[in-house]
Design a protein around this motif. Sequence first.
Motif, PDB file in Angstrom:
ATOM      1  N   ILE B  61       9.489  -1.538  -1.480  1.00 37.12           N
ATOM      2  CA  ILE B  61       9.461  -1.091  -3.033  1.00 37.12           C
ATOM      3  C   ILE B  61       9.281   0.303  -2.991  1.00 37.12           C
ATOM      4  O   ILE B  61       8.025   0.707  -2.520  1.00 37.12           O
ATOM      5  CB  ILE B  61       8.229  -1.801  -3.715  1.00 37.12           C
ATOM      6  N   ALA B  62      10.000   1.091  -3.738  1.00 37.77           N
ATOM      7  CA  ALA B  62       9.479   2.565  -4.040  1.00 37.77           C
ATOM      8  C   ALA B  62       8.902   2.531  -5.262  1.00 37.77           C
ATOM      9  O   ALA B  62       9.651   1.830  -6.334  1.00 37.77           O
ATOM     10  CB  ALA B  62      10.711   3.647  -3.726  1.00 37.77           C
ATOM     11  N   LEU B  63       7.962   3.406  -5.703  1.00 37.20           N
ATOM     12  CA  LEU B  63       7.645   3.478  -7.049  1.00 37.20           C
ATOM     13  C   LEU B  63       7.267   4.781  -7.447  1.00 37.20           C
ATOM     14  O   LEU B  63       6.694   5.759  -6.544  1.00 37.20           O
ATOM     15  CB  LEU B  63       6.077   2.948  -7.171  1.00 37.20           C
ATOM     16  N   VAL B  64       7.949   5.471  -8.414  1.00 40.83           N
ATOM     17  CA  VAL B  64       7.825   6.923  -9.084  1.00 40.83           C
ATOM     18  C   VAL B  64       6.854   6.481 -10.225  1.00 40.83           C
ATOM     19  O   VAL B  64       7.312   5.985 -11.412  1.00 40.83           O
ATOM     20  CB  VAL B  64       9.160   7.460  -9.295  1.00 40.83           C
ATOM     21  N   VAL B  65       5.935   7.486 -10.273  1.00 39.83           N
ATOM     22  CA  VAL B  65       5.076   7.168 -11.232  1.00 39.83           C
ATOM     23  C   VAL B  65       4.572   8.314 -12.230  1.00 39.83           C
ATOM     24  O   VAL B  65       4.217   9.219 -11.915  1.00 39.83           O
ATOM     25  CB  VAL B  65       3.605   6.762 -10.746  1.00 39.83           C
ATOM     26  N   GLY B  66       5.156   8.252 -13.656  1.00 41.62           N
ATOM     27  CA  GLY B  66       4.978   9.450 -14.247  1.00 41.62           C
ATOM     28  C   GLY B  66       3.722   9.412 -15.102  1.00 41.62           C
ATOM     29  O   GLY B  66       3.265   8.393 -15.621  1.00 41.62           O
ATOM     30  N   ASP B  67       3.019  10.628 -15.260  1.00 43.83           N
ATOM     31  CA  ASP B  67       1.873  10.744 -16.194  1.00 43.83           C
ATOM     32  C   ASP B  67       1.957  12.182 -16.705  1.00 43.83           C
ATOM     33  O   ASP B  67       2.390  13.068 -16.137  1.00 43.83           O
ATOM     34  CB  ASP B  67       0.560  10.288 -15.271  1.00 43.83           C
ATOM     35  N   VAL B  68       1.321  12.463 -17.823  1.00 42.85           N
ATOM     36  CA  VAL B  68       1.224  13.668 -18.585  1.00 42.85           C
ATOM     37  C   VAL B  68       0.557  14.491 -17.676  1.00 42.85           C
ATOM     38  O   VAL B  68       0.783  15.737 -17.325  1.00 42.85           O
ATOM     39  CB  VAL B  68       0.928  13.729 -19.870  1.00 42.85           C
ATOM     40  N   GLN B  69      -0.694  13.962 -17.165  1.00 41.82           N
ATOM     41  CA  GLN B  69      -1.703  14.714 -16.337  1.00 41.82           C
ATOM     42  C   GLN B  69      -2.206  13.642 -15.355  1.00 41.82           C
ATOM     43  O   GLN B  69      -2.286  12.445 -15.698  1.00 41.82           O
ATOM     44  CB  GLN B  69      -2.855  15.454 -16.861  1.00 41.82           C
ATOM     45  N   THR B  70      -2.670  14.140 -14.487  1.00 43.49           N
ATOM     46  CA  THR B  70      -3.491  13.154 -13.274  1.00 43.49           C
ATOM     47  C   THR B  70      -2.443  12.414 -12.412  1.00 43.49           C
ATOM     48  O   THR B  70      -1.306  12.092 -12.876  1.00 43.49           O
ATOM     49  CB  THR B  70      -4.545  12.237 -13.734  1.00 43.49           C
ATOM     50  N   GLU B  71      -2.980  11.973 -11.252  1.00 41.12           N
ATOM     51  CA  GLU B  71      -2.145  11.237 -10.380  1.00 41.12           C
ATOM     52  C   GLU B  71      -2.884   9.769 -10.298  1.00 41.12           C
ATOM     53  O   GLU B  71      -2.949   8.907  -9.357  1.00 41.12           O
ATOM     54  CB  GLU B  71      -1.799  11.695  -8.789  1.00 41.12           C
ATOM     55  N   ASN B  72      -3.690   9.603 -11.185  1.00 40.31           N
ATOM     56  CA  ASN B  72      -4.543   8.373 -11.258  1.00 40.31           C
ATOM     57  C   ASN B  72      -3.522   7.136 -10.910  1.00 40.31           C
ATOM     58  O   ASN B  72      -4.080   6.244 -10.161  1.00 40.31           O
ATOM     59  CB  ASN B  72      -5.364   8.233 -12.614  1.00 40.31           C
ATOM     60  N   ASP B  73      -2.740   6.897 -11.624  1.00 36.88           N
ATOM     61  CA  ASP B  73      -1.613   5.604 -11.662  1.00 36.88           C
ATOM     62  C   ASP B  73      -1.448   5.749 -10.161  1.00 36.88           C
ATOM     63  O   ASP B  73      -1.072   4.435  -9.586  1.00 36.88           O
ATOM     64  CB  ASP B  73      -0.718   5.621 -12.823  1.00 36.88           C
ATOM     65  N   ALA B  74      -0.754   6.669  -9.712  1.00 40.54           N
ATOM     66  CA  ALA B  74      -0.218   6.780  -8.527  1.00 40.54           C
ATOM     67  C   ALA B  74      -1.145   6.227  -7.283  1.00 40.54           C
ATOM     68  O   ALA B  74      -0.677   5.412  -6.373  1.00 40.54           O
ATOM     69  CB  ALA B  74       0.484   8.068  -8.016  1.00 40.54           C
ATOM     70  N   ASP B  75      -2.302   6.760  -7.533  1.00 41.44           N
ATOM     71  CA  ASP B  75      -3.435   6.629  -6.675  1.00 41.44           C
ATOM     72  C   ASP B  75      -3.749   5.036  -6.698  1.00 41.44           C
ATOM     73  O   ASP B  75      -4.027   4.225  -5.491  1.00 41.44           O
ATOM     74  CB  ASP B  75      -4.738   7.183  -7.103  1.00 41.44           C
TER      75      ASP B  75
END
Lengths: 223, 223
Positions: B61-75
């Motif tokens: 599974i590959a996940l590309v995670v968009g956010d306006v700021q921070t990499e919190n969700d990716a982390d």
Amino acid sequence: MPDKIAIEKKVLSENDLLAQELRTKFQENKVFVFNLVSSPGSGKTSLLEKTLGLLQDKLNIALVVGDVQTENDADRLIQAGGKLVRPIVTGGSCHLDANMIHKSIQQFNLNEIDLFVIENVGNLVCPSSYDLGEDMKIVLISTTEGDDKPLKYPGMFRKSSVMVVNKTDLLGFSDFELHKVKENARQINGQLEIFELSCRTGEGLDTWIDWLLEQVILKKKEI
Amino acid sequence: MPDKIAIEKKVLSENDLLAQELRTKFQENKVFVFNLVSSPGSGKTSLLEKTLGLLQDKLNIALVVGDVQTENDADRLIQAGGKLVRPIVTGGSCHLDANMIHKSIQQFNLNEIDLFVIENVGNLVCPSSYDLGEDMKIVLISTTEGDDKPLKYPGMFRKSSVMVVNKTDLLGFSDFELHKVKENARQINGQLEIFELSCRTGEGLDTWIDWLLEQVILKKKEI
């Protein structure tokens, strides 16, 4: 895409000019104006229903209610007793702009209004870029979202003067922690005034209402 | 402002062309791709954490995670065991576009991936206009929002193939009614597939996972 950026800048600067006109008009009429922004579902309309219920005997309140589609929120506020409620259906636009407010205020006699509320489209990104001539933006966040929202959507929390944390009755049903959301919000904007309340139980509404009433009175005293 | 509309159309048509390239590339590699969209705080990252936990032994599974700021969700997704997680910080943009995905896929060997997940920026308006080359958009809504959201943000529900209703453990704590959100969603889009689940309690996750696995297998069988 420099074209796009240039056009966006032009649109925003035109918006700012019109917002400044609106601000002057509100100022002349000594109307306190706030622009309520949040994600969809944080409870903007619920907060305004409660606010109407507690303040409409004391103040003349006008409400302009933005939605991408439907007039559901405006209808709810009319049912809550709102006498001066006007919907703005943006028809796809993800935010309200100064031009929409400019058209909308033709329907009111500003001289008779104490408090003018703008309920923006539910969107934690785009409305932060559009000045609507308000005295302040108030950002609403609910305890069922994440307590890192201020860090992830900093623009909105930077541009707001007040953060209202709604749905405190649901604290404990998720990992959301009140002290964390406050820390995160103040990291972005150290000047933020913060209220905690539950529109469902009524907890905390009195403090919010007292503060709001104070803003309206302070506005009347401004020269 | 016809300038703005013309530029927007140009941007969208450039985006569509690039998305079509992406779609061909995903297709060639028989990767099932979904674009997960919702308001901020509906639980996109939580759903992906659970999905990873239940599927990563079976699938790449590959996940590309968009956010306006921070990499919190990716982390969070890396902590949940995600091996192929890449953040995209949009730096203010309210949506992901095909160009961002195009850059991001250079970091993966698509040939080795079964499921490609795009977690979009939390926003129920703008991401609906941007094709990212996905097989489908999946819209997430939680029971702590309002059950009229499909009517108020119809674009997103019209463009999605699936609606996932999250936080069913909190049903009864608000006026949200499951049958109403389904009626409203199907009024906008009669073809919507609907799942109900709680990332917190795990209720309903099995049905979601079975369906997802089926999509991945169907994709492999496509000629």
